[in-house]
Design a protein around this motif. Structure first.
Motif, mmCIF file in Angstrom:
data_model
loop_
_atom_site.group_PDB
_atom_site.id
_atom_site.type_symbol
_atom_site.label_atom_id
_atom_site.label_comp_id
_atom_site.label_asym_id
_atom_site.label_seq_id
_atom_site.Cartn_x
_atom_site.Cartn_y
_atom_site.Cartn_z
ATOM 1 N N VAL B 74 0.859 -1.180 0.000
ATOM 2 C CA VAL B 74 0.000 0.000 0.000
ATOM 3 C C VAL B 74 0.895 1.229 0.000
ATOM 4 N N GLN B 75 0.435 2.237 -0.726
ATOM 5 C CA GLN B 75 1.159 3.495 -0.741
ATOM 6 C C GLN B 75 0.429 4.429 0.210
ATOM 7 N N ARG B 76 1.160 5.011 1.119
ATOM 8 C CA ARG B 76 0.529 5.911 2.085
ATOM 9 C C ARG B 76 1.510 7.010 2.441
ATOM 10 N N THR B 77 0.992 8.076 3.036
ATOM 11 C CA THR B 77 1.890 9.134 3.476
ATOM 12 C C THR B 77 2.576 8.679 4.747
ATOM 13 N N ALA B 78 3.879 8.888 4.789
ATOM 14 C CA ALA B 78 4.665 8.423 5.924
ATOM 15 C C ALA B 78 4.173 9.094 7.209
ATOM 16 N N PRO B 79 4.262 8.367 8.323
ATOM 17 C CA PRO B 79 3.854 8.966 9.600
ATOM 18 C C PRO B 79 4.587 10.283 9.861
ATOM 19 N N SER B 80 5.855 10.360 9.418
ATOM 20 C CA SER B 80 6.636 11.580 9.611
ATOM 21 C C SER B 80 6.271 12.621 8.569
ATOM 22 N N GLY B 81 5.036 13.140 8.613
ATOM 23 C CA GLY B 81 4.655 14.292 7.822
ATOM 24 C C GLY B 81 4.344 14.073 6.360
ATOM 25 N N ARG B 82 5.248 14.506 5.468
ATOM 26 C CA ARG B 82 4.845 14.749 4.090
ATOM 27 C C ARG B 82 5.288 13.741 3.032
ATOM 28 N N ARG B 83 6.225 12.869 3.378
ATOM 29 C CA ARG B 83 6.746 11.960 2.355
ATOM 30 C C ARG B 83 5.845 10.739 2.140
ATOM 31 N N GLN B 84 5.886 10.195 0.903
ATOM 32 C CA GLN B 84 5.153 8.974 0.593
ATOM 33 C C GLN B 84 5.962 7.754 1.012
ATOM 34 N N GLU B 85 5.280 6.636 1.250
ATOM 35 C CA GLU B 85 6.016 5.403 1.481
ATOM 36 C C GLU B 85 5.201 4.194 1.066
ATOM 37 N N TYR B 86 5.898 3.115 0.818
ATOM 38 C CA TYR B 86 5.250 1.866 0.469
ATOM 39 C C TYR B 86 5.381 0.920 1.661
ATOM 40 N N ALA B 87 4.272 0.288 2.030
ATOM 41 C CA ALA B 87 4.315 -0.654 3.146
ATOM 42 C C ALA B 87 3.675 -1.967 2.734
ATOM 43 N N LEU B 88 4.139 -3.051 3.304
ATOM 44 C CA LEU B 88 3.576 -4.369 3.022
ATOM 45 C C LEU B 88 2.161 -4.482 3.579
ATOM 46 N N THR B 89 1.290 -5.102 2.810
ATOM 47 C CA THR B 89 -0.026 -5.472 3.337
ATOM 48 C C THR B 89 0.092 -6.838 4.013
ATOM 49 N N ASP B 90 -1.004 -7.331 4.556
ATOM 50 C CA ASP B 90 -0.990 -8.683 5.116
ATOM 51 C C ASP B 90 -0.625 -9.699 4.043
ATOM 52 N N ALA B 91 -1.204 -9.519 2.855
ATOM 53 C CA ALA B 91 -0.895 -10.448 1.756
ATOM 54 C C ALA B 91 0.596 -10.396 1.411
ATOM 55 N N GLY B 92 1.161 -9.202 1.396
ATOM 56 C CA GLY B 92 2.580 -9.070 1.128
ATOM 57 C C GLY B 92 3.423 -9.726 2.203
ATOM 58 N N ARG B 93 3.079 -9.457 3.456
ATOM 59 C CA ARG B 93 3.820 -10.066 4.560
ATOM 60 C C ARG B 93 3.722 -11.589 4.518
ATOM 61 N N ASP B 94 2.593 -12.069 3.992
ATOM 62 C CA ASP B 94 2.363 -13.504 3.939
ATOM 63 C C ASP B 94 3.276 -14.204 2.929
ATOM 64 N N LEU B 95 4.027 -13.437 2.157
ATOM 65 C CA LEU B 95 5.022 -14.046 1.262
ATOM 66 C C LEU B 95 6.289 -14.446 2.016
ATOM 67 N N PHE B 96 6.322 -14.158 3.304
ATOM 68 C CA PHE B 96 7.518 -14.486 4.082
ATOM 69 C C PHE B 96 7.993 -15.935 3.894
ATOM 70 N N PRO B 97 7.103 -16.920 3.971
ATOM 71 C CA PRO B 97 7.576 -18.299 3.766
ATOM 72 C C PRO B 97 8.173 -18.532 2.382
ATOM 73 N N VAL B 98 7.665 -17.847 1.372
ATOM 74 C CA VAL B 98 8.218 -17.980 0.024
ATOM 75 C C VAL B 98 9.649 -17.445 -0.016
ATOM 76 N N ILE B 99 9.832 -16.232 0.499
ATOM 77 C CA ILE B 99 11.172 -15.639 0.541
ATOM 78 C C ILE B 99 12.120 -16.536 1.342
ATOM 79 N N LEU B 100 11.608 -17.058 2.446
ATOM 80 C CA LEU B 100 12.452 -17.893 3.304
ATOM 81 C C LEU B 100 12.897 -19.171 2.597
ATOM 82 N N THR B 101 11.980 -19.843 1.899
ATOM 83 C CA THR B 101 12.370 -21.081 1.218
ATOM 84 C C THR B 101 13.301 -20.789 0.044
ATOM 85 N N LEU B 102 13.085 -19.678 -0.641
ATOM 86 C CA LEU B 102 14.025 -19.283 -1.695
ATOM 87 C C LEU B 102 15.407 -19.059 -1.096
ATOM 88 N N ARG B 103 15.433 -18.378 0.049
ATOM 89 C CA ARG B 103 16.700 -18.121 0.735
ATOM 90 C C ARG B 103 17.400 -19.428 1.118
#
Lengths: 152, 152
Positions: B74-103
């Motif tokens: 998700v793209q959202r405005t950073a908590p620190s005021g004015r800058r944009q940032e990208y953050a993982l959603t639950d679905a994104g975080r759920d790729l953790f096992p995939v990254i781990l097995t690739l690793r």
DNA sequence: CCCAATGAGTTGCGGATTGAAACCATCATG
DNA sequence: CATGATGGTTTCAATCCGCAACTCATTGGG
């Protein structure tokens, strides 16, 4: 497939220190993991891979060659006499957890609720349970409770 | 990203029944999983993703947009005021096992013995143990002891 | 023996995707 | 106001991919 220039010889990796990046350098394209998936599901011949994946034949030629060159497949004469076949090596078979986690993520996030999809079952027909990362003490781990440590 | 012509409308998948193929339709390219990896490791801004991956900026723009469109970021405005940032959603975080097995596959098969590489450790600095598929009764499973069951 | 079918590719080509580099707009700071 | 950082967009050349046609070696009948 490498893309970053290195100062020394040898294969040049996208990110030489990171095992994730190295794995993706080898199988991180559109088709390689689907070829591996089908190999795990019994595909052996060029034509069979082509039929199952629907991949273009020249690309399949290239992928089979690369996977063979990287030691994930071996090309050998089929036990039944004269035809050639591709078989998984130990390294190729060892991608099973990768394919499984990709599958389980897809089941959870790439289907609308109730939409039918294929399932992975064991020898008794029981569905394979979710693969969940855990520490040595059994507590579940995720991205927030782990971090990457640079090589030293 | 779809590549097979469909007869009906909607997103057309490479292999609509297979969760592995659907996942690869979403993140099965050269860069997406590296972006996810860096997001898990703390990257938030366009510039930070660009610096860590070395990806071309136009491609990064495209990947961030696609991952956002597919609900992994998700793209959202950073908590620190004015800058944009990208953050993982639950679905994104759920790729953790995939990254781990690739690793873990990379650690085993993409490094020569003794060659240094980064490591994944838990909060106490202990290395994350290998993720091994198992049945409900705890017996290890692999490609030979499982099979795909078509949807019905 | 001749003909067709099958398997396993190879070749050529147009269109899509990618990468490198340059360019641009918006802030913030000195 | 000049400079730098951030977050892109544009341009253009190089590469990759899919499709269709072609090759070539084996079978399998008739």
């Amino acid at each position: 497939m490498p893309r970053i220039t290195t100062r020394s010889s040898g294969p040049d990796w996208t990110d030489p220190d990171c095992p994730v990046a190295r794995t993706l350098d080898l199988v991180g394209d559109r088709w390689s993991l689907l070829v591996i998936r089908d190999a795990m599901d019994g595909a052996r011949s060029f034509t069979e891979f082509q039929r199952r994946t629907g991949i273009a034949r020249n690309i399949l030629t290239d992928r089979l060659r690369k996977l063979t060159a990287h030691g994930l497949l071996v090309q050998r004469t089929a036990p039944s006499g004269r035809r050639q076949e591709y078989a998984l090596t130990d390294a190729g078979r060892d991608l099973f957890p990768v394919i499984l986690t990709l599958r389980q993520w897809g089941e959870r996030h790439a289907f609308t609720p109730g939409e039918p999809h294929s399932t992975l079952v064991d020898q008794h027909g029981a569905p394979v349970p979710a693969l969940v990362p855990a520490g040595t003490d059994g507590t579940p781990l995720d991205a927030d409770t782990t971090h990457v440590q640079k090589p030293r």
